[in-house]
Design a protein around this motif. Structure first.
Motif, short mmCIF file in Angstrom:
data_model
loop_
_atom_site.label_atom_id
_atom_site.label_comp_id
_atom_site.label_asym_id
_atom_site.label_seq_id
_atom_site.Cartn_x
_atom_site.Cartn_y
_atom_site.Cartn_z
N ASP A 25 52.89 36.36 46.40
CA ASP A 25 51.85 35.33 46.35
C ASP A 25 50.45 35.91 46.20
O ASP A 25 49.51 35.18 45.93
N ARG A 26 50.30 37.22 46.38
CA ARG A 26 49.00 37.85 46.22
C ARG A 26 48.85 38.52 44.86
O ARG A 26 47.90 39.26 44.64
N VAL A 27 49.75 38.27 43.95
CA VAL A 27 49.68 38.89 42.62
C VAL A 27 48.51 38.30 41.86
O VAL A 27 48.40 37.08 41.72
N GLY A 28 47.63 39.14 41.39
CA GLY A 28 46.46 38.65 40.66
C GLY A 28 45.56 37.85 41.57
O GLY A 28 45.61 37.96 42.78
N VAL A 29 44.72 37.06 40.96
CA VAL A 29 43.78 36.21 41.70
C VAL A 29 44.21 34.76 41.53
O VAL A 29 44.41 34.30 40.41
N VAL A 33 37.59 31.57 39.96
CA VAL A 33 36.22 31.52 40.48
C VAL A 33 35.94 32.79 41.29
O VAL A 33 34.80 33.23 41.39
N LEU A 34 36.98 33.40 41.85
CA LEU A 34 36.81 34.58 42.69
C LEU A 34 36.85 35.89 41.92
O LEU A 34 36.69 36.95 42.51
N VAL A 35 37.05 35.83 40.61
CA VAL A 35 37.10 37.04 39.79
C VAL A 35 35.69 37.58 39.62
O VAL A 35 34.77 36.84 39.28
N GLU A 36 35.52 38.88 39.86
CA GLU A 36 34.19 39.48 39.75
C GLU A 36 33.66 39.44 38.32
O GLU A 36 32.53 39.08 38.08
N ASN A 37 34.47 39.83 37.36
CA ASN A 37 34.05 39.87 35.96
C ASN A 37 34.46 38.56 35.27
O ASN A 37 35.29 38.55 34.37
N TYR A 38 33.86 37.46 35.69
CA TYR A 38 34.27 36.14 35.23
C TYR A 38 33.93 35.86 33.76
O TYR A 38 34.45 34.91 33.18
N ASN A 39 33.10 36.67 33.13
CA ASN A 39 32.76 36.46 31.72
C ASN A 39 33.71 37.19 30.77
O ASN A 39 33.59 37.06 29.56
N SER A 40 34.64 37.94 31.30
CA SER A 40 35.53 38.76 30.49
C SER A 40 36.82 38.01 30.13
O SER A 40 37.61 37.68 31.01
N GLU A 41 37.01 37.78 28.84
CA GLU A 41 38.25 37.15 28.37
C GLU A 41 39.45 38.04 28.69
O GLU A 41 40.51 37.56 29.08
N ALA A 42 39.28 39.36 28.56
CA ALA A 42 40.37 40.30 28.85
C ALA A 42 40.80 40.21 30.31
O ALA A 42 42.00 40.25 30.62
N THR A 43 39.84 40.07 31.23
CA THR A 43 40.15 39.93 32.64
C THR A 43 40.91 38.65 32.90
O THR A 43 41.89 38.63 33.66
N PHE A 44 40.50 37.58 32.27
CA PHE A 44 41.14 36.28 32.39
C PHE A 44 42.60 36.37 31.94
O PHE A 44 43.52 35.98 32.67
N ILE A 45 42.83 36.93 30.76
CA ILE A 45 44.18 37.05 30.19
C ILE A 45 45.04 37.98 31.04
O ILE A 45 46.21 37.69 31.31
N GLU A 46 44.48 39.10 31.49
CA GLU A 46 45.26 40.05 32.30
C GLU A 46 45.68 39.43 33.63
O GLU A 46 46.79 39.66 34.10
N ASN A 47 44.81 38.65 34.24
CA ASN A 47 45.18 37.97 35.48
C ASN A 47 46.33 37.00 35.24
O ASN A 47 47.30 36.98 36.01
N LEU A 48 46.25 36.22 34.18
CA LEU A 48 47.35 35.30 33.85
C LEU A 48 48.64 36.08 33.58
O LEU A 48 49.72 35.69 34.02
N ARG A 49 48.52 37.18 32.87
CA ARG A 49 49.70 38.00 32.54
C ARG A 49 50.37 38.54 33.80
O ARG A 49 51.59 38.48 33.95
N ARG A 51 50.26 37.39 36.85
CA ARG A 51 50.88 36.31 37.60
C ARG A 51 52.13 35.79 36.89
O ARG A 51 53.15 35.53 37.52
N PHE A 52 52.08 35.69 35.59
CA PHE A 52 53.21 35.21 34.79
C PHE A 52 54.42 36.13 34.97
O PHE A 52 55.55 35.65 35.10
N ARG A 53 54.20 37.43 35.00
CA ARG A 53 55.31 38.40 35.17
C ARG A 53 56.04 38.18 36.50
O ARG A 53 57.20 38.54 36.63
N GLU A 54 55.36 37.61 37.48
CA GLU A 54 55.97 37.33 38.79
C GLU A 54 56.36 35.86 38.92
O GLU A 54 56.58 35.37 40.02
N ASN A 55 56.42 35.15 37.79
CA ASN A 55 56.76 33.72 37.75
C ASN A 55 55.77 32.85 38.51
O ASN A 55 56.11 31.79 39.02
#
Length: 96
Positions: A25-29, A33-49, A51-55
């Motif tokens: 349950d702690r995988v990714g963010v 809103v709590l992501v430090e680099n909130y302007n980064s598309e790469a950060t956004f996609i990596e966080n989704l990736r 979490r997705f890997r852990e269903n």
């Protein structure tokens, strides 16, 4: 300890903090809103990736719920899981 939540356990409500959640349950963010680099598309996609890997197909952006289609059946809609989310406030437990 970002969120305070509660779980239904043997008919009673037990308060839990994010730090006591399972590692899964702690995988990714859970909330972008709590992501430090909130302007980064790469950060956004990596966080989704991650979490997705852990269903973990649900992630918040504030009050918006982002869902990634897993293209497979997940055991996340059981009666027990639905009871866990019944009557709790928006941020009390992980996105679902």
């Amino acid at each position: 300890m970002r969120y305070q939540g509660r779980e239904v356990e043997e008919g009673r409500v037990r308060l839990v903090m994010e730090s006591s959640l399972t590692a899964r349950d702690r995988v990714g963010v859970q909330d972008f809103v709590l992501v430090e680099n909130y302007n980064s598309e790469a950060t956004f996609i990596e966080n989704l990736r991650r979490r997705f890997r852990e269903n973990l197909i649900y992630t918040y952006i504030g009050s918006v719920l982002v869902s990634v289609n897993p293209y497979k059946e997940l055991e996340i809609y059981s009666k027990q899981q639905m009871e866990r989310y019944r009557g709790v406030s928006f941020y009390e437990i992980s996105p679902h």
